[in-house]
Design a protein around this motif. Sequence first.
Motif, PDB file in Angstrom:
ATOM      1  N   GLY A   1     -72.919  19.496  -4.414  1.00 19.53           N
ATOM      2  CA  GLY A   1     -73.950  20.345  -5.005  1.00 19.53           C
ATOM      3  C   GLY A   1     -73.306  21.305  -5.975  1.00 19.53           C
ATOM      4  N   TYR A   2     -73.844  21.446  -7.189  1.00 22.05           N
ATOM      5  CA  TYR A   2     -73.267  22.348  -8.188  1.00 22.05           C
ATOM      6  C   TYR A   2     -74.269  22.543  -9.301  1.00 22.05           C
ATOM      7  CZ  TYR A   2     -72.498  18.351 -11.267  1.00 22.05           C
ATOM      8  OH  TYR A   2     -72.696  17.253 -12.074  1.00 22.05           O
ATOM      9  N   ASP A   3     -74.035  23.598 -10.115  1.00 17.31           N
ATOM     10  CA  ASP A   3     -74.937  23.827 -11.236  1.00 17.31           C
ATOM     11  C   ASP A   3     -74.190  24.005 -12.561  1.00 17.31           C
ATOM     12  OD1 ASP A   3     -74.041  26.555 -11.041  1.00 17.31           O
ATOM     13  OD2 ASP A   3     -75.456  26.771  -9.384  1.00 17.31           O
ATOM     14  N   SER A   4     -72.870  24.036 -12.545  1.00 16.97           N
ATOM     15  CA  SER A   4     -72.096  24.151 -13.778  1.00 16.97           C
ATOM     16  C   SER A   4     -70.743  23.487 -13.554  1.00 16.97           C
ATOM     17  CB  SER A   4     -71.815  25.594 -14.187  1.00 16.97           C
ATOM     18  OG  SER A   4     -72.625  26.493 -13.521  1.00 16.97           O
ATOM     19  N   ALA A   5     -70.054  23.184 -14.637  1.00 18.62           N
ATOM     20  CA  ALA A   5     -68.745  22.545 -14.489  1.00 18.62           C
ATOM     21  C   ALA A   5     -67.842  22.962 -15.636  1.00 18.62           C
ATOM     22  CB  ALA A   5     -68.914  21.033 -14.467  1.00 18.62           C
ATOM     23  N   GLY A   6     -66.541  22.907 -15.404  1.00 19.13           N
ATOM     24  CA  GLY A   6     -65.623  23.279 -16.485  1.00 19.13           C
ATOM     25  C   GLY A   6     -64.207  22.861 -16.188  1.00 19.13           C
TER      26      GLY A   6
ATOM     27  N   LYS B   1     -66.298  24.601 -20.786  1.00 17.28           N
ATOM     28  CA  LYS B   1     -67.140  24.729 -19.589  1.00 17.28           C
ATOM     29  C   LYS B   1     -68.608  24.857 -19.999  1.00 17.28           C
ATOM     30  CE  LYS B   1     -66.244  29.725 -19.143  1.00 17.28           C
ATOM     31  NZ  LYS B   1     -65.881  30.761 -18.192  1.00 17.28           N
ATOM     32  N   THR B   2     -69.463  24.532 -19.080  1.00 17.61           N
ATOM     33  CA  THR B   2     -70.887  24.558 -19.413  1.00 17.61           C
ATOM     34  C   THR B   2     -71.739  24.652 -18.152  1.00 17.61           C
ATOM     35  OG1 THR B   2     -72.662  23.318 -20.479  1.00 17.61           O
ATOM     36  CG2 THR B   2     -71.019  22.006 -19.380  1.00 17.61           C
TER      37      THR B   2
ATOM     38  N   GLU C   1     -72.050  15.447 -16.901  1.00 14.18           N
ATOM     39  CA  GLU C   1     -72.388  14.715 -18.121  1.00 14.18           C
ATOM     40  C   GLU C   1     -72.406  15.692 -19.304  1.00 14.18           C
ATOM     41  OE1 GLU C   1     -72.105  11.509 -17.309  1.00 14.18           O
ATOM     42  OE2 GLU C   1     -72.366  11.394 -19.491  1.00 14.18           O
ATOM     43  N   ALA C   2     -72.974  16.884 -19.077  1.00 15.49           N
ATOM     44  CA  ALA C   2     -73.047  17.906 -20.135  1.00 15.49           C
ATOM     45  C   ALA C   2     -71.638  18.361 -20.512  1.00 15.49           C
ATOM     46  CB  ALA C   2     -73.870  19.103 -19.648  1.00 15.49           C
TER      47      ALA C   2
ATOM     48  N   SER D   1     -74.676  29.649 -15.971  1.00 17.76           N
ATOM     49  CA  SER D   1     -74.642  29.779 -17.429  1.00 17.76           C
ATOM     50  C   SER D   1     -73.232  29.427 -17.879  1.00 17.76           C
ATOM     51  CB  SER D   1     -74.963  31.219 -17.848  1.00 17.76           C
ATOM     52  OG  SER D   1     -73.917  32.070 -17.419  1.00 17.76           O
ATOM     53  N   ASP D   2     -73.093  29.205 -19.196  1.00 14.23           N
ATOM     54  CA  ASP D   2     -71.761  28.831 -19.715  1.00 14.23           C
ATOM     55  C   ASP D   2     -70.743  29.903 -19.364  1.00 14.23           C
ATOM     56  OD1 ASP D   2     -73.154  26.761 -20.686  1.00 14.23           O
ATOM     57  OD2 ASP D   2     -72.674  27.090 -22.819  1.00 14.23           O
ATOM     58  N   VAL D   3     -71.150  31.165 -19.579  1.00 12.27           N
ATOM     59  CA  VAL D   3     -70.165  32.239 -19.426  1.00 12.27           C
ATOM     60  C   VAL D   3     -69.798  32.470 -17.954  1.00 12.27           C
ATOM     61  CG1 VAL D   3     -71.833  34.142 -19.442  1.00 12.27           C
ATOM     62  CG2 VAL D   3     -69.525  34.563 -20.233  1.00 12.27           C
ATOM     63  N   ASN D   4     -70.747  32.222 -17.073  1.00 13.38           N
ATOM     64  CA  ASN D   4     -70.441  32.403 -15.647  1.00 13.38           C
ATOM     65  C   ASN D   4     -69.689  31.212 -15.041  1.00 13.38           C
ATOM     66  OD1 ASN D   4     -71.555  34.943 -15.462  1.00 13.38           O
ATOM     67  ND2 ASN D   4     -73.590  34.200 -14.863  1.00 13.38           N
TER      68      ASN D   4
END
Length: 611
Positions: A28-33, A46-47, A52-53, A86-89
């Motif tokens: 489970g996750y909501d952002s990756a980098g 990171k995004t 995929e994004a 968010s990208d920055v977080n």
Amino acid sequence: MCGIIGFTGHKNCVPHLLDALSSLEYRGYDSAGIAYSTDEGIRIIKTSGKIEALKNKIKDYETAHCNISGDCGIGHTRWATHGEPSDVNSHPHRVRDLTLVHNGIIENYAELKESLAAKGYTFLSETDTEIAAAQISLRYSETSDPIKALHKAAEDIRGSFAFGVIFDDYPHKIYAIRRDSPLVAAAADGCGMIASDITAILPHTRKYFPIPENAALVIDGDEIFFFDRFGRELDIPEEEVTWSTEDARRGGYPHFMLKEIFEEPHALRETFASKMVGNLPAINSKILSSRIGTIHIAACGTAMHAGLFAKHYIEKLAKIPVTVNIASEFRYCDPLLDGEDIVLLISQSGETADTLASLRLAKSREIRTLSLVNVAGSAIARESDEVIYTCAGPEIAVASTKAYIVQCASLYLLALDLALKRGMISAESAEKMCSSFVRDICSGISSVFDYSVTEKIDKAAEYISARRHVFYIGRGIDSHLCTEGSLKLKEISYIHSEAYAAGEMKHGTISLIEDGVPVIAIITEISTAEKMISGIREVKSRGGYVIAFVSEEIADKFEIPYDEVVSIPCPSTHAHLPIMTALQLMAYKCAVKLGLDPDKPRNLAKSVTVE
Ligand code: M6R
């Protein structure tokens, strides 16, 4: 929950980072980098959103600049706790001369932030992670030694963490430290790696180093050095994963959840092989052979429901009082614990923060601790006085299925073992009970997969997936099955459901029954079948649509006024777990019919390593 990965020593670590991050998606996750070292310094991409994004962002970067490569990198999948996705977080976070990824929660981040701000640190994100990065950077500026800086910062920080760090001064090395959050290290093919989850390193090696609590490490190529907080080098023995890479894959099933449901008979056989000698239960535990006052079970979610199943049998067979506690409550309720009591922790992952905290609470009160865990080497397994493994194999889908079945089966054997040790039953009856249990639940669960049963489950799922509210009712141990069946349905299909002890319906909830509202009625107990039938009549006379899940024996003996029935070919005494399998399958089918991904339900994570 968040996932961490790090590679060093490869010509180009980026594809390895991305593959490893994909293997952590199930958590489970909501952002990756990712961050990796280049000739021009550390580069971070990171995004928010899915991997995929991130891949698309990397492609765009490659098109605009050059092909991405770097021999040392770290990566992260984030599950937002402080600050929106968010990208920055997103991680990695960079503060001055270091770049970092983090799992866990920094409890005193507000205090640290204030003192760091006073020292001139500024922050871009809303995360607690960026504060931790700054604290390590501060300590690095004082010590000029990455290992010392990690240890000093760890002393400053309250909370849980696994950090993976690249210092600008050492761009080809990965540093790490952990406390209360999972992290392993490994070396293979000239390359060193860290991962929050063994699954991510399985394509490279099956050997790994469990990282002790509060130990820091540095990876230089394929060499890994561990240090305690006094700077002494630690000799950590390498361990081997017994799961195969194939075990961790879907093996042709459309979803892990379905694969894992179908693996239940196999997982049960593995569990029986490890917990029986001949036809007798044989749980290897000194604690269970000693005097026991009360058994306090602490666990979360599905594991807690397995605790309810255990209470039924331990009290019935061994006559030992059992309390079943939601771990997040147990740790704060100042529980009454006596010297002869034991605390039994149940956890698939062995990493659940509240269950781990309950374990530590028991230890601080000098109460003996025993855990039932699936993941070897996990925190709960390591810290308990004794551990019993469930042998379910890897469970990847967020919704726990085979782990629950195997937990319940292990706990049944534990109850029989206790009863035998305390002279409550003879060896002869223990043998009989044990062999009929093994035979009945293995064949009962396999029979759930017969077309004659699955077509009924499918029909029930068709009806339920078109509704918004569902009730589960049962009596005695069946009411515990209701609780777990209801959790399974709501977590993956997002259909609201509630479980009730059937006799309680008329004390309030029955007012919610109107035309067409589905009520799942579970009946396995002959002694309470008549009472269940009266309850069903009350529901039906208010327009409820009753789907009965029963043993074949109950279906033959009683006239149940159902609208649909799923009848399981299994003797009533042991029909509980096969019925649970049928309920899991029904929940799975509902999710699929609704076009949802049962493996990765929204807002949920496989391993809940934060409070
Ligand atoms: O790893 P654990 O068994 O300690 O996990 C406990 C719960 O988080 C877990 O059972 C959760 O309720 C599952 N999503 C249920 O399917």
